[in-house]
Design a protein around this motif. Structure first.
Motif, mmCIF file in Angstrom:
data_model
loop_
_atom_site.group_PDB
_atom_site.id
_atom_site.type_symbol
_atom_site.label_atom_id
_atom_site.label_comp_id
_atom_site.label_asym_id
_atom_site.label_seq_id
_atom_site.Cartn_x
_atom_site.Cartn_y
_atom_site.Cartn_z
ATOM 1 N N TYR A 100 0.896 -1.273 0.002
ATOM 2 C CA TYR A 100 0.132 -0.015 -0.086
ATOM 3 C C TYR A 100 0.830 1.256 0.309
ATOM 4 C CZ TYR A 100 -2.961 3.695 1.971
ATOM 5 O OH TYR A 100 -3.347 4.861 2.326
ATOM 6 N N ALA B 30 -2.506 -3.468 1.134
ATOM 7 C CA ALA B 30 -2.925 -4.056 -0.138
ATOM 8 C C ALA B 30 -2.174 -5.389 -0.364
ATOM 9 C CB ALA B 30 -2.646 -3.197 -1.244
ATOM 10 N N SER B 102 -4.895 2.437 -4.070
ATOM 11 C CA SER B 102 -4.014 2.687 -3.237
ATOM 12 C C SER B 102 -3.501 4.219 -3.273
ATOM 13 C CB SER B 102 -2.918 1.483 -3.182
ATOM 14 O OG SER B 102 -3.477 0.191 -3.247
#
Lengths: 275, 114
Positions: A100, B30, B102
């Motif tokens: 991320y 993620a 993201s």
């Protein structure tokens, strides 16, 4: 954005590659641990960000035309993956960033993702080819060899000068089909025919067969085991992905005996339209 | 940022709405590898993934995640939806890639902290 910028932003360590490769321009990014997703949605010239450290990550990068692979969360590719990356001349980096954060930092600095709508196939150049036919054995249940037939086919297609957009579609379909044999069958075979007009991939396996083909063709439907999923496959994208990339696709299956796929790609779509 | 605000700003589609939209999101994780998420996702993270099978619900529940965002227009399986409703796990989807969503979320949360 250059690969060097990516290295700097992610404070990444280069595990394989050269200074010159750091000057490569990176057009977009794709982040995923599921290789079917990368095969379906990436566009060549991208950097692949992944947490999947086995050899399939490099094979997928090779088939989709990735310019570099960055492993996140400090992961490092296994020896086999690194060796293949060197062989295919794909630079490999590792960053301590989580996926991320890595995506966030690159996006913030202007790198683009590839959305569904943008991901249209470029039209193919018209060329002539010599006919060619070859059969390859696929070893079932052998995950680490899985994908090696497709990468070999990619090398051959590049040698005979098939258009890069068609190579991408054919090898993506070949790879998905090959992995299905690896995951589900005892053994199988891929026969590749190239004529001046088309590429024909024929896959035959001695596997369990598919009881309900309609169901198997649905995106997201999967009978994958946790092991397959952890290896980045089994998201129920394989058969739909093959169909999406092919010009014509046929599937025949008998439970308890095996499955046969016939996958066709037109080499001269433009010429055909004129005729 | 609250989950309700985040979903509005990112334009997410809601597939399973039983659960807490007033939770304060702590960040995001993620990954498509469930063992990774089990090992590293933090409480109240939103989880960005393309996995749609029912095992994702248990992972979100066990890690106390704020919600799941499915990318590339993936839709949750029937079994996943059923289980998520029982377990109060909120599921969204987006047509964006994992990379882009993201990135957008990262920008949103970074702005908020300055």
């Amino acid at each position: 954005m250059k690969l060097r910028d990516i290295q700097r932003l992610l404070q990444a360590e280069m595990l394989s590659g050269t200074e010159i490769q750091l000057e490569k321009d990176i057009a977009s990014a794709c982040s995923s641990d599921l290789m079917s997703d990368v095969l379906a949605f990436s566009r060549s010239g991208h950097v692949l960000l992944t947490g999947l450290a086995n050899v399939q990550s490099i094979r997928t990068a090779n088939i989709t035309g990735a310019k570099a692979v960055v492993y996140v969360r400090g992961k490092k590719p296994d020896a086999e993956a690194l060796e293949l990356a060197k062989l295919k001349d794909i630079p490999v980096l590792t960053t301590r960033c989580m996926m991320y954060e890595a995506c966030g930092l690159l996006y913030q600095n202007g790198l683009l993702g590839v959305s569904l709508l943008e991901n249209v196939q470029p039209s193919a150049e018209v060329r002539d080819y010599n006919s060619f036919s070859r059969s390859f054995e696929i070893a079932g249940r052998n995950f680490s060899r899985g994908g090696s037939v497709s990468t070999t086919i990619k090398d051959i297609f590049e040698d005979i000068g098939i258009d890069s957009a068609i190579i991408r579609r054919t090898t993506t379909a070949a790879y998905e089909a090959e992995m299905n044999v690896v995951m589900y069958a005892e053994r199988g075979e891929m026969i590749v025919h190239v004529t001046p007009d088309l590429v024909h991939l024929q896959l035959r396996d001695e596997g369990p067969g598919i009881p309900d083909i309609g169901l198997a063709m649905q995106e997201g439907y999967s009978t994958a085991t946790p092991e397959m999923r952890e290896r980045g496959f089994g998201a129920g994208m394989g058969l739909p992905n093959i169909k999406k990339n092919a010009d014509r696709f046929e599937i025949f299956s008998e439970v308890g005996k095996g499955t046969r796929l016939e996958i066709y790609f037109d080499l001269h779509p433009v010429r055909k339209n004129e005729a | 940022m609250k989950l309700s605000e985040l979903s509005g700003l990112l334009g997410l589609a809601t597939h399973q709405s039983q659960g807490r939209f007033d939770v304060e999101v702590s960040g995001a994780y993620a990954s498509d590898l469930l063992s990774d998420v089990m090992g590293f996702a933090k409480e109240k993270n939103v989880w960005i993934t393309c996995q749609t099978h029912e095992n994702i619900v248990a992972v979100a529940k066990l890690r106390n995640l704020a919600a799941i965002i499915l990318v590339n227009s993936h839709k949750p399986d029937e079994a996943t939806l059923r289980l998520a409703r029982e377990e109060n796990v909120i599921i969204f989807s987006t047509s964006e890639s994992a990379f882009a969503i993201s990135g957008k979320l990262f920008n949103l949360l970074a702005k908020q902290n300055h």
